[in-house]
Design a protein around this motif. Structure first.
Motif, PDB file in Angstrom:
ATOM      1  N   THR A 178      36.974  52.977  42.250  1.00 22.73           N
ATOM      2  CA  THR A 178      38.095  52.171  42.842  1.00 22.73           C
ATOM      3  C   THR A 178      37.731  52.510  44.727  1.00 22.73           C
ATOM      4  O   THR A 178      37.556  54.222  44.662  1.00 22.73           O
ATOM      5  N   PRO A 238      38.591  52.676  49.100  1.00 25.17           N
ATOM      6  CA  PRO A 238      40.106  52.528  50.393  1.00 25.17           C
ATOM      7  C   PRO A 238      39.367  51.420  50.345  1.00 25.17           C
ATOM      8  O   PRO A 238      38.048  51.194  50.703  1.00 25.17           O
ATOM      9  N   TRP A 239      39.489  50.101  52.036  1.00 22.19           N
ATOM     10  CA  TRP A 239      39.814  48.968  52.112  1.00 22.19           C
ATOM     11  C   TRP A 239      38.440  49.330  53.485  1.00 22.19           C
ATOM     12  O   TRP A 239      37.793  48.805  53.993  1.00 22.19           O
ATOM     13  N   GLU A 293      33.406  49.356  52.273  1.00 21.30           N
ATOM     14  CA  GLU A 293      33.307  48.309  52.087  1.00 21.30           C
ATOM     15  C   GLU A 293      31.545  48.210  51.207  1.00 21.30           C
ATOM     16  O   GLU A 293      30.650  48.585  51.855  1.00 21.30           O
ATOM     17  N   THR A 345      36.002  43.180  42.994  1.00 21.59           N
ATOM     18  CA  THR A 345      37.395  42.495  43.428  1.00 21.59           C
ATOM     19  C   THR A 345      37.189  42.920  45.329  1.00 21.59           C
ATOM     20  O   THR A 345      37.257  43.811  45.423  1.00 21.59           O
ATOM     21  N   SER A 366      38.265  43.657  48.732  1.00 21.41           N
ATOM     22  CA  SER A 366      39.431  44.463  49.332  1.00 21.41           C
ATOM     23  C   SER A 366      39.824  43.991  50.795  1.00 21.41           C
ATOM     24  O   SER A 366      38.229  42.899  51.434  1.00 21.41           O
ATOM     25  N   GLN A 367      40.752  43.774  51.324  1.00 27.16           N
ATOM     26  CA  GLN A 367      42.002  43.239  52.160  1.00 27.16           C
ATOM     27  C   GLN A 367      41.599  44.174  53.298  1.00 27.16           C
ATOM     28  O   GLN A 367      42.280  45.548  53.270  1.00 27.16           O
ATOM     29  N   THR A 381      44.383  46.168  50.548  1.00 26.97           N
ATOM     30  CA  THR A 381      44.458  46.709  49.479  1.00 26.97           C
ATOM     31  C   THR A 381      42.853  46.992  48.891  1.00 26.97           C
ATOM     32  O   THR A 381      42.123  47.233  49.876  1.00 26.97           O
ATOM     33  N   PRO A 382      42.540  48.322  48.820  1.00 27.77           N
ATOM     34  CA  PRO A 382      40.853  48.285  48.169  1.00 27.77           C
ATOM     35  C   PRO A 382      40.315  47.657  47.435  1.00 27.77           C
ATOM     36  O   PRO A 382      41.062  46.423  46.456  1.00 27.77           O
ATOM     37  N   VAL A 383      39.019  48.386  47.334  1.00 23.14           N
ATOM     38  CA  VAL A 383      38.285  47.165  46.428  1.00 23.14           C
ATOM     39  C   VAL A 383      37.900  48.023  45.186  1.00 23.14           C
ATOM     40  O   VAL A 383      37.578  48.931  45.280  1.00 23.14           O
ATOM     41  N   MET A 384      37.348  47.326  44.094  1.00 25.43           N
ATOM     42  CA  MET A 384      37.707  47.506  42.937  1.00 25.43           C
ATOM     43  C   MET A 384      36.151  47.134  42.407  1.00 25.43           C
ATOM     44  O   MET A 384      36.057  45.844  42.623  1.00 25.43           O
TER      45      MET A 384
END
Length: 225
Positions: free
Chosen positions: A76, A78-79, A82, A108, A110-111, A115-118
């Protein structure tokens, strides 16, 4: 050597002096050769690259057991970090490709500013084998209001999580990372304020003097000289 009950006298010549104190039951210390790992699974996670725009996430996982280990991997971020998923590389300890050991991947994105990247996957580690995961990342450019007070220190990134399939209650957390993002010069507003104030004072002062001051001609009589 000449010695009596209380003293010892050595004759120093050309030969080397070997002076030591030994006890009859003294044993020579030797470092232990058994450097066995403390855990069944070893993980090393680093963020490589000195650029403030791009980098590479590197994870090295090693199975220290004589049996196969299957584990779930959760990452996980943070946005502002990337992933470039097409650059994902999976290789074994000898350098050969081992993409078949990295399965069930879920990504998944990020936005920005939300939202973060997963990233999730299942990893199968052969006995006494190492697996190297590498993934290129891009570091976002933040607004100046989004930086913390200690922006020069960097941003803390959460650790990755590994959960063995046969032991769902046991988790392994990697060490946290520190990412260096592009940071503006926060002293620039102070410099701009000083320069603007100086220019305004010079311009306003000159215009004020031209509007207020009156230039007159004073005639001086010849007798008063």
């Amino acid at each position: 050597m000449i010695a009596d009950a209380t003293t010892a006298v050595y004759e120093l010549g050309t030969s080397e002096l070997d002076l030591a104190m030994r006890w009859p039951e003294e044993q020579t210390f030797s470092y232990p050769l058994d450097m066995s790992p403390l855990s069944e699974l070893s993980v090393r996670r680093t963020l490589k690259g000195s650029s403030q725009t791009h980098g590479e996430l590197s994870i090295v996982i090693r199975n220290n057991q004589p049996t196969v280990i299957r584990t779930h991997y959760l990452e996980t971020m943070p946005w502002h970090v990337e992933f470039f998923l097409h650059t994902l590389s999976v290789s074994c300890g000898d350098g050969r490709k081992c993409d078949h050991l990295y399965t069930n991947m879920t990504y998944t994105p990020s936005q920005p500013h939300a939202t973060p990247v997963m990233l999730q996957a299942t990893i199968e580690l052969p006995p006494h084998e190492s697996l190297h995961l590498s993934l290129r990342v891009r570091k976002a450019f933040l607004r100046y209001k989004e930086h913390p007070p200690d922006a020069q220190r960097g941003w803390d990134l959460p650790p990755a999580v590994f959960v063995r399939v046969d032991e769902p209650h046991g988790r392994i957390y990697t060490s946290a990372l520190l990412v260096d993002l592009a940071t503006p010069d926060f002293s620039m507003p102070y410099n701009v304020i000083i320069m603007s104030s100086t220019l305004i004072a010079l311009i306003f002062g000159s215009l004020f003097n031209m509007l207020i001051w009156r230039f007159v001609v004073i005639k001086v009589d010849a007798g008063s000289r």
